[in-house]
Enzyme design. Structure first.
Site, PDB file in Angstrom:
ATOM      1  N   TYR A 141      38.252  92.393  43.428  1.00 49.07           N
ATOM      2  CA  TYR A 141      39.340  91.636  44.051  1.00 49.07           C
ATOM      3  C   TYR A 141      40.716  92.082  43.546  1.00 49.07           C
ATOM      4  O   TYR A 141      41.734  91.777  44.161  1.00 49.07           O
ATOM      5  CB  TYR A 141      39.182  90.135  43.800  1.00 49.07           C
ATOM      6  CG  TYR A 141      38.037  89.482  44.568  1.00 49.07           C
ATOM      7  CD1 TYR A 141      37.221  90.222  45.413  1.00 49.07           C
ATOM      8  CD2 TYR A 141      37.778  88.125  44.450  1.00 49.07           C
ATOM      9  CE1 TYR A 141      36.178  89.638  46.101  1.00 49.07           C
ATOM     10  CE2 TYR A 141      36.732  87.526  45.144  1.00 49.07           C
ATOM     11  CZ  TYR A 141      35.936  88.293  45.966  1.00 49.07           C
ATOM     12  OH  TYR A 141      34.900  87.702  46.651  1.00 49.07           O
ATOM     13  N   LYS A 192      24.377  94.514  39.555  1.00 47.54           N
ATOM     14  CA  LYS A 192      23.749  95.383  40.552  1.00 47.54           C
ATOM     15  C   LYS A 192      23.630  96.751  39.876  1.00 47.54           C
ATOM     16  O   LYS A 192      24.147  97.768  40.358  1.00 47.54           O
ATOM     17  CB  LYS A 192      24.615  95.415  41.824  1.00 47.54           C
ATOM     18  CG  LYS A 192      23.981  96.064  43.019  1.00 47.54           C
ATOM     19  CD  LYS A 192      22.850  95.276  43.643  1.00 47.54           C
ATOM     20  CE  LYS A 192      22.207  96.061  44.776  1.00 47.54           C
ATOM     21  NZ  LYS A 192      20.946  95.495  45.234  1.00 47.54           N
ATOM     22  N   ASP A 224      21.047  90.497  44.399  1.00 44.72           N
ATOM     23  CA  ASP A 224      20.299  90.151  45.617  1.00 44.72           C
ATOM     24  C   ASP A 224      19.122  89.244  45.274  1.00 44.72           C
ATOM     25  O   ASP A 224      18.844  88.257  45.972  1.00 44.72           O
ATOM     26  CB  ASP A 224      19.848  91.406  46.386  1.00 44.72           C
ATOM     27  CG  ASP A 224      19.336  92.505  45.485  1.00 44.72           C
ATOM     28  OD1 ASP A 224      19.550  92.444  44.251  1.00 44.72           O
ATOM     29  OD2 ASP A 224      18.698  93.444  45.991  1.00 44.72           O
ATOM     30  N   ASP A 248      31.812  84.678  43.227  1.00 45.62           N
ATOM     31  CA  ASP A 248      32.400  83.971  44.361  1.00 45.62           C
ATOM     32  C   ASP A 248      31.289  83.527  45.311  1.00 45.62           C
ATOM     33  O   ASP A 248      31.202  82.366  45.728  1.00 45.62           O
ATOM     34  CB  ASP A 248      33.372  84.956  45.068  1.00 45.62           C
ATOM     35  CG  ASP A 248      34.233  84.276  46.108  1.00 45.62           C
ATOM     36  OD1 ASP A 248      34.138  83.050  46.265  1.00 45.62           O
ATOM     37  OD2 ASP A 248      35.004  84.994  46.772  1.00 45.62           O
ATOM     38  N   ASP A 252      29.223  79.584  45.577  1.00 46.75           N
ATOM     39  CA  ASP A 252      29.199  78.803  46.824  1.00 46.75           C
ATOM     40  C   ASP A 252      27.760  78.477  47.220  1.00 46.75           C
ATOM     41  O   ASP A 252      27.470  77.390  47.720  1.00 46.75           O
ATOM     42  CB  ASP A 252      29.885  79.573  47.961  1.00 46.75           C
ATOM     43  CG  ASP A 252      31.357  79.217  48.071  1.00 46.75           C
ATOM     44  OD1 ASP A 252      31.890  78.607  47.119  1.00 46.75           O
ATOM     45  OD2 ASP A 252      31.978  79.567  49.091  1.00 46.75           O
TER      46      ASP A 252
END
Ligand code: NAD
Length: 361
Positions: A141, A192, A224, A248, A252
């Site tokens: 980001y 990852k 994942d 992020d 959620d």
């Protein structure tokens, strides 16, 4: 001794939910002599309308001077067409990076009274209590270079940079290990590492840090798989630590395990423990101005603010108890409503918490 608290209402439902948190804080301030001094400033779309930019210098100066900040939410369709650099969300990102709020704590707790609100089976989520520690000021980001460029063949190409330095990984790692130490002693680091070199380094540093925390059991999981495990068997987790983008998304997802994003607070801390506190949800433009938003995430964010930045544990616990009392009493905003409960609006819910708190202090 006084403590300066900056209230940033923001956009959409922001002013409605912050007003309810203010009522709760005012009562505690008065009855428990907390010495809180409140100030207010503009951020996000409201700041764009008033000054042309999402984070006016005056707001940044007040934020730097405050001991803690309580934020509602920013953004909305009114500002969606603006160019990226002056969008409301830039106000939030500017506060996070300007104050070096690198450690984002997002608890996902399923209140027993709301077990039916989750879309998952009660046996999978009942008693859920996990904490996601998300790195907030680095990663893709913020990485440079970024942008949209035109290639030699005339085709446009968008690009971002996923970058983490060792020190950034270490400091968020410490926050997560410390949190795990105070909770169930289990930390799962999400990466990852089978594809991204930056997360190979992430994993290496987490393993290194684990030597300093022999009382914490460290494990690793690919992002994942973590996304799947969170809906399959979320109670296997205690504390999760991950980078900005994965955090992020996963936070959620974890929020939805609890049934309502309207219940979840968050804290963003810097190295000195100064923090910005906000609900996990956004500005909910679809329900803004209707008086039906759930203010509990913001009220619980105020509790986290008292605990983590102002060292006021007792009043923080009083707020959390009061929230539990109003749920026991059957008060529900529309997002957490179920048959047989008392459906209330934003202000009524805030007043119910104030009334419960009045009995507790
Ligand atoms: P959102 O969280 O605002 O809303 C998602 C859904 O949840 C909506 O249906 C909304 O009505 C509902 N909801 C959210 N909070 C609620 C509450 N307290 N009570 C009841 N229902 C609630 O996410 P979105 O729709 O993706 O984003 C809307 C705007 O908010 C966008 O402009 C986005 O950029 C911004 N946003 C801001 C923040 C922030 O300020 N931290 C975070 C996320 C999104």
């Amino acid at each position: 001794m006084t403590k300066q608290v900056l209230m940033l209402a923001g956009d959409g439902i922001g002013p409605e939910i912050v007003a309810e948190a203010q009522k709760v804080l005012n009562l505690l301030n008065e009855r428990m002599s907390l010495g809180l001094v409140f100030d207010h400033a503009l951020v996000g779309g409201a700041a764009i309308d008033a000054t042309g930019g999402p984070l006016p210098e005056e707001t940044m100066a007040k934020a730097r001077g405050a001991d803690a900040i309580l934020l509602g939410a920013v953004g909305g369709p009114k500002w969606d067409a603006l160019e990226m650099a002056i969008r409301p969300e830039k106000g939030l990102l500017g506060l996070r990076s300007g104050l070096e709020l690198f450690g984002n704590l997002r608890p996902a707790i399923l209140y027993p009274q709301l077990a039916d609100a989750s879309s998952l089976k009660p046996e999978i989520v009942a008693g859920l209590d996990i904490l996601i520690v998300r790195e907030l000021t680095g990663g893709i980001y913020f990485g440079q270079p970024r942008g949209v460029r035109t290639l030699e063949n005339g085709e446009r190409q968008g690009f971002n940079t996923y970058v983490y330095s060792e020190s950034e990984i270490r400091r968020i790692g410490h926050v997560a290990f410390e949190a795990a130490r105070k909770r169930g002693g289990k930390l799962c680091s999400i990466d990852k590492a089978n594809v991204l070199e930056v997360t190979v380094l992430w994993r290496e540093i987490m393993n290194d840090l684990a030597k300093e925390y022999p009382d914490v059991q460290l494990s690793h999981m690919y992002v994942d798989n973590a996304a799947m495990q969170l809906v399959k068997a979320p109670k296997q987790f205690d504390v999760l630590v991950t980078g900005n983008m994965f955090g992020d998304i996963l936070s959620d997802e974890a929020a939805m395990l609890t049934g309502s994003i309207g219940m979840l607070p968050s804290a963003s801390l810097n190295a000195e423990g100064k923090g910005m506190y906000e609900p996990c949800h956004g500005s909910a433009p679809d329900i803004a101005g209707q008086g039906i938003a759930n203010p509990l995430a913001t009220i619980l964010s105020a509790a986290m603010m008292l605990r983590y930045s102002l060292q006021m544990e007792a009043p923080a616990q009083k707020i959390e108890q009061a929230v539990s009392v109003v749920l026991d009493q059957g008060f529900r905003t529309a997002d957490i409503y179920s048959e047989g409960m008392k459906k209330v609006g934003t202000a009524e819910m805030g007043e119910a918490v104030v009334a419960a708190l009045n009995e507790l202090i």
